[in-house]
Design a protein around this motif. Structure first.
Motif, mmCIF file in Angstrom:
data_model
loop_
_atom_site.group_PDB
_atom_site.id
_atom_site.type_symbol
_atom_site.label_atom_id
_atom_site.label_comp_id
_atom_site.label_asym_id
_atom_site.label_seq_id
_atom_site.Cartn_x
_atom_site.Cartn_y
_atom_site.Cartn_z
ATOM 1 N N LYS A 22 1.029 -1.319 -0.023
ATOM 2 C CA LYS A 22 -0.062 0.003 0.301
ATOM 3 C C LYS A 22 0.827 1.180 -0.159
ATOM 4 N N ARG A 23 0.089 2.245 -0.701
ATOM 5 C CA ARG A 23 1.206 3.890 -0.698
ATOM 6 C C ARG A 23 0.205 4.781 -0.640
ATOM 7 N N LYS A 24 0.613 5.675 -0.277
ATOM 8 C CA LYS A 24 -0.104 7.263 -0.275
ATOM 9 C C LYS A 24 0.058 7.680 -1.666
ATOM 10 N N ARG A 25 -1.168 8.524 -2.176
ATOM 11 C CA ARG A 25 -1.172 8.963 -3.482
ATOM 12 C C ARG A 25 -0.546 10.184 -3.276
ATOM 13 N N ALA A 26 0.212 10.676 -4.596
ATOM 14 C CA ALA A 26 0.898 12.047 -4.682
ATOM 15 C C ALA A 26 0.061 12.895 -4.862
ATOM 16 N N TYR A 27 0.662 14.312 -5.410
ATOM 17 C CA TYR A 27 -0.149 15.567 -5.626
ATOM 18 C C TYR A 27 -1.100 15.988 -4.560
ATOM 19 N N ARG A 35 -7.719 23.063 -6.633
ATOM 20 C CA ARG A 35 -8.424 21.651 -6.886
ATOM 21 C C ARG A 35 -9.730 21.488 -6.337
ATOM 22 N N ASN A 36 -10.293 20.672 -7.329
ATOM 23 C CA ASN A 36 -11.874 20.514 -6.818
ATOM 24 C C ASN A 36 -11.763 19.450 -5.421
ATOM 25 N N GLN A 37 -12.854 19.675 -4.545
ATOM 26 C CA GLN A 37 -12.822 18.893 -3.485
ATOM 27 C C GLN A 37 -13.118 17.300 -3.833
ATOM 28 N N ASP A 38 -13.762 17.028 -4.740
ATOM 29 C CA ASP A 38 -13.717 15.660 -5.029
ATOM 30 C C ASP A 38 -12.430 14.901 -5.542
ATOM 31 N N VAL A 39 -11.815 15.569 -6.041
ATOM 32 C CA VAL A 39 -10.280 15.119 -6.443
ATOM 33 C C VAL A 39 -9.390 15.124 -5.298
ATOM 34 N N ARG A 44 -6.747 11.155 -1.060
ATOM 35 C CA ARG A 44 -6.546 10.838 0.299
ATOM 36 C C ARG A 44 -6.546 9.489 0.609
ATOM 37 N N LYS A 45 -7.184 8.648 -0.530
ATOM 38 C CA LYS A 45 -7.128 6.985 -0.278
ATOM 39 C C LYS A 45 -5.874 6.457 -0.650
ATOM 40 N N LYS A 46 -5.630 5.460 0.023
ATOM 41 C CA LYS A 46 -4.649 4.658 -0.514
ATOM 42 C C LYS A 46 -4.654 3.986 -1.867
ATOM 43 N N THR A 47 -3.468 3.591 -2.360
ATOM 44 C CA THR A 47 -3.546 2.618 -3.476
ATOM 45 C C THR A 47 -2.531 1.610 -3.521
ATOM 46 N N GLN A 48 -2.207 0.874 -4.184
ATOM 47 C CA GLN A 48 -1.388 -0.262 -4.482
ATOM 48 C C GLN A 48 -0.119 0.257 -5.243
ATOM 49 N N VAL A 49 1.165 -0.258 -4.917
ATOM 50 C CA VAL A 49 2.178 0.131 -5.410
ATOM 51 C C VAL A 49 2.171 -0.853 -6.985
#
Length: 64
Positions: A22-27, A35-39, A44-49
């Motif tokens: 698992k990793r944290k997202r960039a940007y 940036r839009n609140q939806d973006v 904020r969600k985690k994702t896979q390497v």
């Protein structure tokens, strides 16, 4: 000589039950007002390497 865990990688990646990471997202560090609140919520969600980067993370986290 003993292999050592890369301490920067140990703080950024967590191993999953299926053998991935698992990793944290960039940007999400600066420029948030434009940036839009939806973006921002999605970032904020985690994702896979990715599979192409998994081998590099495996080498950095030898003892984890």
């Amino acid at each position: 000589m003993k292999q050592k865990t890369h301490r920067g990688a140990a703080k950024r990646f967590k191993k999953t039950g299926g053998g991935g990471y698992k990793r944290k997202r960039a940007y999400l560090r600066h420029g948030m007002r434009k940036r839009n609140q939806d973006v921002k919520r999605g970032l904020r969600k985690k994702t896979q390497v990715s599979e192409s980067d998994k081998k590099s993370v495996d080498l950095m986290l030898v003892n984890k």
